[in-house]
Write a protein that holds these residues in place. Structure first.
Motif, PDB file in Angstrom:
ATOM      1  N   ASP B  26       0.773  -1.398  -0.642  1.00 28.39           N
ATOM      2  CA  ASP B  26      -0.193   0.353   0.051  1.00 28.39           C
ATOM      3  C   ASP B  26       1.333   1.382  -0.102  1.00 28.39           C
ATOM      4  OD1 ASP B  26      -2.100   1.344  -0.221  1.00 28.39           O
ATOM      5  OD2 ASP B  26      -2.708   1.579   1.875  1.00 28.39           O
ATOM      6  N   VAL B  27       1.487   1.000  -1.262  1.00 29.63           N
ATOM      7  CA  VAL B  27       2.325   2.428  -1.415  1.00 29.63           C
ATOM      8  C   VAL B  27       1.736   3.798  -1.895  1.00 29.63           C
ATOM      9  CG1 VAL B  27       4.259   3.494  -2.878  1.00 29.63           C
ATOM     10  CG2 VAL B  27       4.797   1.038  -1.688  1.00 29.63           C
ATOM     11  N   ASP B  28       2.057   5.272  -1.140  1.00 25.76           N
ATOM     12  CA  ASP B  28       1.438   5.586  -1.524  1.00 25.76           C
ATOM     13  C   ASP B  28       2.192   6.805  -2.559  1.00 25.76           C
ATOM     14  OD1 ASP B  28      -0.056   5.761   1.134  1.00 25.76           O
ATOM     15  OD2 ASP B  28       1.622   6.321   2.159  1.00 25.76           O
ATOM     16  N   VAL B  29       2.957   7.302  -2.547  1.00 19.53           N
ATOM     17  CA  VAL B  29       3.768   7.934  -4.182  1.00 19.53           C
ATOM     18  C   VAL B  29       4.564   7.077  -4.511  1.00 19.53           C
ATOM     19  CG1 VAL B  29       5.123  10.150  -4.513  1.00 19.53           C
ATOM     20  CG2 VAL B  29       3.353   9.975  -2.407  1.00 19.53           C
ATOM     21  N   ILE B  30       4.636   6.976  -5.571  1.00 16.24           N
ATOM     22  CA  ILE B  30       5.533   6.351  -6.876  1.00 16.24           C
ATOM     23  C   ILE B  30       6.639   7.500  -7.318  1.00 16.24           C
ATOM     24  CG2 ILE B  30       6.393   4.416  -8.270  1.00 16.24           C
ATOM     25  CD1 ILE B  30       3.281   3.485  -6.379  1.00 16.24           C
ATOM     26  N   ALA B  31       7.301   7.516  -8.298  1.00 12.04           N
ATOM     27  CA  ALA B  31       7.869   8.463  -8.907  1.00 12.04           C
ATOM     28  C   ALA B  31       9.170   7.379 -10.431  1.00 12.04           C
ATOM     29  CB  ALA B  31       8.415   9.233  -8.271  1.00 12.04           C
ATOM     30  N   VAL B  32       8.313   7.214 -11.355  1.00  9.10           N
ATOM     31  CA  VAL B  32       9.092   6.336 -12.175  1.00  9.10           C
ATOM     32  C   VAL B  32       9.252   7.178 -13.698  1.00  9.10           C
ATOM     33  CG1 VAL B  32       7.064   4.994 -11.443  1.00  9.10           C
ATOM     34  CG2 VAL B  32       6.389   6.380 -13.893  1.00  9.10           C
ATOM     35  N   TYR B  33      10.400   6.301 -13.779  1.00 12.59           N
ATOM     36  CA  TYR B  33      10.999   7.038 -15.025  1.00 12.59           C
ATOM     37  C   TYR B  33      11.509   5.375 -15.971  1.00 12.59           C
ATOM     38  CZ  TYR B  33      13.781   9.416 -18.817  1.00 12.59           C
ATOM     39  OH  TYR B  33      13.978  10.066 -20.504  1.00 12.59           O
ATOM     40  N   PRO B  34      10.863   5.418 -17.354  1.00 13.69           N
ATOM     41  CA  PRO B  34      11.594   3.884 -17.698  1.00 13.69           C
ATOM     42  C   PRO B  34      12.769   3.794 -18.211  1.00 13.69           C
ATOM     43  CG  PRO B  34      10.701   5.604 -19.620  1.00 13.69           C
ATOM     44  CD  PRO B  34      10.113   6.315 -17.752  1.00 13.69           C
ATOM     45  N   ILE B  35      13.776   2.367 -17.742  1.00 14.26           N
ATOM     46  CA  ILE B  35      14.946   2.254 -18.101  1.00 14.26           C
ATOM     47  C   ILE B  35      14.339   0.936 -18.484  1.00 14.26           C
ATOM     48  CG2 ILE B  35      16.321   2.584 -16.111  1.00 14.26           C
ATOM     49  CD1 ILE B  35      18.874   2.743 -17.920  1.00 14.26           C
ATOM     50  N   SER B  46       1.429   0.964 -12.754  1.00 12.73           N
ATOM     51  CA  SER B  46       0.517   2.332 -13.301  1.00 12.73           C
ATOM     52  C   SER B  46      -0.587   1.455 -13.607  1.00 12.73           C
ATOM     53  CB  SER B  46       1.241   2.526 -14.520  1.00 12.73           C
ATOM     54  OG  SER B  46       2.601   2.830 -14.674  1.00 12.73           O
ATOM     55  N   GLU B  47      -0.682   0.314 -14.275  1.00  9.72           N
ATOM     56  CA  GLU B  47      -1.799  -0.333 -14.630  1.00  9.72           C
ATOM     57  C   GLU B  47      -2.658  -0.588 -12.788  1.00  9.72           C
ATOM     58  OE1 GLU B  47      -1.234  -4.308 -16.645  1.00  9.72           O
ATOM     59  OE2 GLU B  47      -2.632  -5.073 -15.396  1.00  9.72           O
ATOM     60  N   PHE B  48      -2.425  -0.946 -11.767  1.00 13.77           N
ATOM     61  CA  PHE B  48      -2.991  -1.152 -10.892  1.00 13.77           C
ATOM     62  C   PHE B  48      -3.436   0.297 -10.434  1.00 13.77           C
ATOM     63  CE2 PHE B  48       0.717  -4.859  -8.796  1.00 13.77           C
ATOM     64  CZ  PHE B  48      -0.251  -5.553  -9.326  1.00 13.77           C
ATOM     65  N   LEU B  54      -4.756   0.113  -6.110  1.00 18.72           N
ATOM     66  CA  LEU B  54      -3.552   0.643  -5.565  1.00 18.72           C
ATOM     67  C   LEU B  54      -4.212   2.204  -5.759  1.00 18.72           C
ATOM     68  CD1 LEU B  54      -0.513   0.308  -4.210  1.00 18.72           C
ATOM     69  CD2 LEU B  54       0.136   0.807  -6.541  1.00 18.72           C
ATOM     70  N   ASN B  55      -4.297   3.078  -4.050  1.00 17.28           N
ATOM     71  CA  ASN B  55      -4.411   3.868  -4.247  1.00 17.28           C
ATOM     72  C   ASN B  55      -2.924   5.026  -4.010  1.00 17.28           C
ATOM     73  OD1 ASN B  55      -5.846   6.433  -3.763  1.00 17.28           O
ATOM     74  ND2 ASN B  55      -5.790   5.791  -1.798  1.00 17.28           N
ATOM     75  N   ALA B  56      -2.333   5.546  -4.817  1.00 17.53           N
ATOM     76  CA  ALA B  56      -1.551   5.827  -4.720  1.00 17.53           C
ATOM     77  C   ALA B  56      -0.762   7.167  -5.844  1.00 17.53           C
ATOM     78  CB  ALA B  56      -0.110   4.745  -4.685  1.00 17.53           C
ATOM     79  N   GLU B  57       0.109   7.845  -6.064  1.00 16.57           N
ATOM     80  CA  GLU B  57       0.058   8.530  -6.235  1.00 16.57           C
ATOM     81  C   GLU B  57       1.056   8.634  -7.057  1.00 16.57           C
ATOM     82  OE1 GLU B  57      -0.984  12.923  -8.065  1.00 16.57           O
ATOM     83  OE2 GLU B  57      -1.935  11.699  -5.943  1.00 16.57           O
ATOM     84  N   LEU B  58       1.202   8.406  -8.806  1.00 14.51           N
ATOM     85  CA  LEU B  58       2.023   7.962  -9.411  1.00 14.51           C
ATOM     86  C   LEU B  58       2.075   9.157 -10.224  1.00 14.51           C
ATOM     87  CD1 LEU B  58       2.774   5.186 -10.688  1.00 14.51           C
ATOM     88  CD2 LEU B  58       1.675   5.879 -13.016  1.00 14.51           C
ATOM     89  N   ILE B  59       4.245   9.690 -10.202  1.00 12.08           N
ATOM     90  CA  ILE B  59       4.916  10.956 -10.790  1.00 12.08           C
ATOM     91  C   ILE B  59       5.044  10.801 -12.147  1.00 12.08           C
ATOM     92  CG2 ILE B  59       5.471  12.818 -10.640  1.00 12.08           C
ATOM     93  CD1 ILE B  59       5.245  12.791  -7.249  1.00 12.08           C
ATOM     94  N   HIS B  60       5.188  10.675 -13.419  1.00 15.47           N
ATOM     95  CA  HIS B  60       5.642  10.128 -14.070  1.00 15.47           C
ATOM     96  C   HIS B  60       6.980  12.288 -14.662  1.00 15.47           C
ATOM     97  CE1 HIS B  60       3.269   7.457 -15.859  1.00 15.47           C
ATOM     98  NE2 HIS B  60       2.455   7.856 -15.395  1.00 15.47           N
ATOM     99  N   VAL B  61       8.335  11.573 -14.387  1.00 13.77           N
ATOM    100  CA  VAL B  61       9.529  12.275 -14.359  1.00 13.77           C
ATOM    101  C   VAL B  61      10.432  12.168 -15.187  1.00 13.77           C
ATOM    102  CG1 VAL B  61       9.297  12.648 -11.666  1.00 13.77           C
ATOM    103  CG2 VAL B  61      10.478  11.291 -12.855  1.00 13.77           C
ATOM    104  N   GLU B  62      11.171  13.562 -15.525  1.00 10.98           N
ATOM    105  CA  GLU B  62      11.819  13.392 -17.080  1.00 10.98           C
ATOM    106  C   GLU B  62      13.266  12.385 -16.999  1.00 10.98           C
ATOM    107  OE1 GLU B  62      10.923  15.837 -14.689  1.00 10.98           O
ATOM    108  OE2 GLU B  62      12.613  16.670 -13.715  1.00 10.98           O
ATOM    109  N   SER B  63      13.505  11.957 -15.469  1.00  4.88           N
ATOM    110  CA  SER B  63      14.867  11.999 -15.369  1.00  4.88           C
ATOM    111  C   SER B  63      14.985  11.243 -14.134  1.00  4.88           C
ATOM    112  CB  SER B  63      16.022  12.243 -15.629  1.00  4.88           C
ATOM    113  OG  SER B  63      16.023  13.371 -14.425  1.00  4.88           O
ATOM    114  N   GLU B  64      15.813   9.227 -13.856  1.00 11.08           N
ATOM    115  CA  GLU B  64      15.571   8.897 -12.530  1.00 11.08           C
ATOM    116  C   GLU B  64      16.013  10.085 -11.249  1.00 11.08           C
ATOM    117  OE1 GLU B  64      17.151   8.076 -15.868  1.00 11.08           O
ATOM    118  OE2 GLU B  64      16.613   6.234 -16.201  1.00 11.08           O
TER     119      GLU B  64
END
Lengths: 101, 392
Positions: B26-35, B46-48, B54-64
């Motif tokens: 039950d994570v609250d915040v996930i920040a992601v950048y693909p590699i 993201s699918e969850f 999953l009730n979380a904030e998923l932040i798409h960012v511009e780099s790791e």
């Protein structure tokens, strides 16, 4: 003065007392002291805006300088001024002089 | 202690197992950048999130660099956070790795390991992780999808107990993209294992604090020493968390895992799934051919489990350490080899120890290669670093 040990300090260098930086007088960093010549100051406020440390103090009141009257006056808080000289550089009337400490 | 009544088993890649663990936690915040090879972890998360599972904030960012910075900020507010990366992404995060550890934030990050450029390689080895080993993070290296799933859950418990960030690493591709059966825990039970507790300091306008300030020479060293103490504590707590997890969910691994070591004369020390699996197969083969062979797997890499490693190798005549990373120009090029050599030297232990570098850029490690290591240990026990599987 005995400073606290590693196990006495809050973890992660968290500062728990708001505004405690005010106790950290940074005047000792200064090699040159800005001095305002009030007779040359035209109250343009540029020094107040440019000062990176907020150490230019704007006073409100009635200030007579020669035959002119102003409602503001600028002073410097020498406790925190680090002497960077930005105010003197920006002053359009050269009213701020940097004097060696 | 409650024991689960029914088993829920799914066929998952290790990456997907990580995503399922994040959901259970039950994570609250996930920040992601693909590699590559990390991407499918956060794809699944993201699918969850999109499905409302999953009730979380998923932040798409511009780099790791931004991904880890974003979870640093979120963790500072008291949120439970997760991110994942590999290879160049972990390199780009590097300065923030030190910041996360120095600020003592309980961040959990998955690192399916991958080789570093140049030349470009998307394939697996542990060069990325080994560059991050002394940043103050706790580091686990898992050897199966099941263990990786279990370790994420343990990692949150450990991170929140000792206020340290934790990496959970495993073989890029050889594990991240291969499917294994994974037993999933009841999510309610996972949340009981990970109760939410108020942390002593969070960013909260009602109780203002400053985080990440400047520390002058009169202060800095004490905070770094706090980190030294915290990692020593983490060694103890990691064992406790693993034991309690075992009691609750029926699976535990220890900080060091051993295979056929009871009467072994010769041991291979390794980390990660491919090395451990092949070493075990080679130990079986060696025993069939009359060599008393065993395997020691380092699961908790930082803090280094010195006592457990030394105990595991206590009665062997000689051992080899298989490293899937190169420390260029070092007196011994294998990072784990050097750790064990230092630990033994400090404890006055002197035995033949072969450093083996293999599996670089996912060069195939054959069972026969591992078997050959046992024969080298038996026929010519010595202290030396050898590069296996490379054309020279």
């Amino acid at each position: 003065m005995t400073l606290p040990t590693a196990t006495e300090l809050p973890i992660g260098a968290v500062v728990t007392e708001p505004g405690s930086t005010r106790r950290n007088i940074t005047a000792g960093w200064r090699a040159l002291r800005p001095v305002i010549h009030d007779d040359r100051c035209v109250r343009c406020q540029l020094c107040w805006m440019y000062c990176p440390e907020g150490t230019i103090v704007e006073l409100k009141g009635v200030f007579k300088v020669g035959n002119r009257t102003y409602d503001t006056k600028y002073e410097i808080n020498y406790d925190y001024c680090k002497g960077c000289g930005i105010c003197a550089n920006e002053c359009p009337t050269k009213a701020i002089e940097m004097v060696p400490e | 202690m409650q024991v689960q009544k029914t088993k829920h088993i799914e066929a998952l890649t290790t990456n997907y197992a990580m995503a399922y663990a994040v959901k259970a936690v039950d994570v609250d915040v996930i920040a992601v950048y693909p590699i590559t090879p990390q991407t499918t972890i956060v794809e699944k998360i993201s699918e969850f999130v999109a499905n409302g599972e999953l009730n979380a904030e998923l932040i798409h960012v511009e780099s790791e660099h931004s991904a880890l910075s974003a979870v640093v900020g979120a963790a500072a507010t008291g949120a439970r956070v997760f991110t994942a990366t590999s290879s160049q992404g972990l390199e780009l995060m590097h300065e923030v790795l030190h910041i996360a550890a120095g600020m003592r934030l309980p961040i959990v990050m998955a690192v399916p390991s991958r080789a570093l450029s140049a030349p470009i390689s998307i394939h697996g080895d542990y060069s990325d992780l080994m560059n991050a080993r002394d940043t103050g993070w706790v580091i686990y290296i898992a050897a199966s999808a099941q263990e990786a799933y279990d370790t994420v859950i343990q990692a949150f418990r450990l991170a929140e107990s000792v206020s340290l960030p934790v990496m959970v690493s495993y073989d890029g591709f050889l594990m991240s993209h291969t499917v294994e059966p994974v037993e999933l825990n009841d999510e309610e039970e996972v949340r009981k294992f990970l109760p939410r507790a108020l942390r002593p300091y969070t960013l909260n306008p009602k109780r203002p604090v400053t985080m990440g300030p400047l520390a002058s020479p009169d202060w800095y060293y004490e905070f770094k020493y706090q980190q030294v103490l915290a990692l020593k504590e983490a060694y103890k707590v990691a064992k406790e968390v693993d034991s309690e997890y075992g009691r609750r969910f029926g699976r535990s691994y220890g900080v060091v895992e051993t295979y056929r070591m009871e009467d072994a004369d010769y041991a291979i020390v390794a980390y990660g799934g491919a090395s451990y699996g092949n070493a075990r197969a080679a130990a079986d083969l060696a025993r069939e051919r009359g060599i008393a062979a065993g395997v020691v797997r380092v699961r908790l890499y930082r803090p280094f489990p010195t006592a457990d490693v030394l105990k595991a190798l206590d009665s062997v005549k000689a051992f080899a350490v298989v490293d899937r990373a190169i420390m260029f120009g070092s007196p011994a090029e294998g990072p784990l080899y050097k750790d064990i050599a230092a630990a033994m030297y400090m404890h006055g232990i002197d035995k033949p120890a072969l450093g083996v570098i293999h599996g670089i850029g996912q060069r195939t490690i054959y069972v026969e290669d591992m078997y050959k290591i046992y024969t080298m240990l038996r026929e010519n026990p010595r202290k030396e670093v050898v590069f296996m599987g490379v054309r020279v």
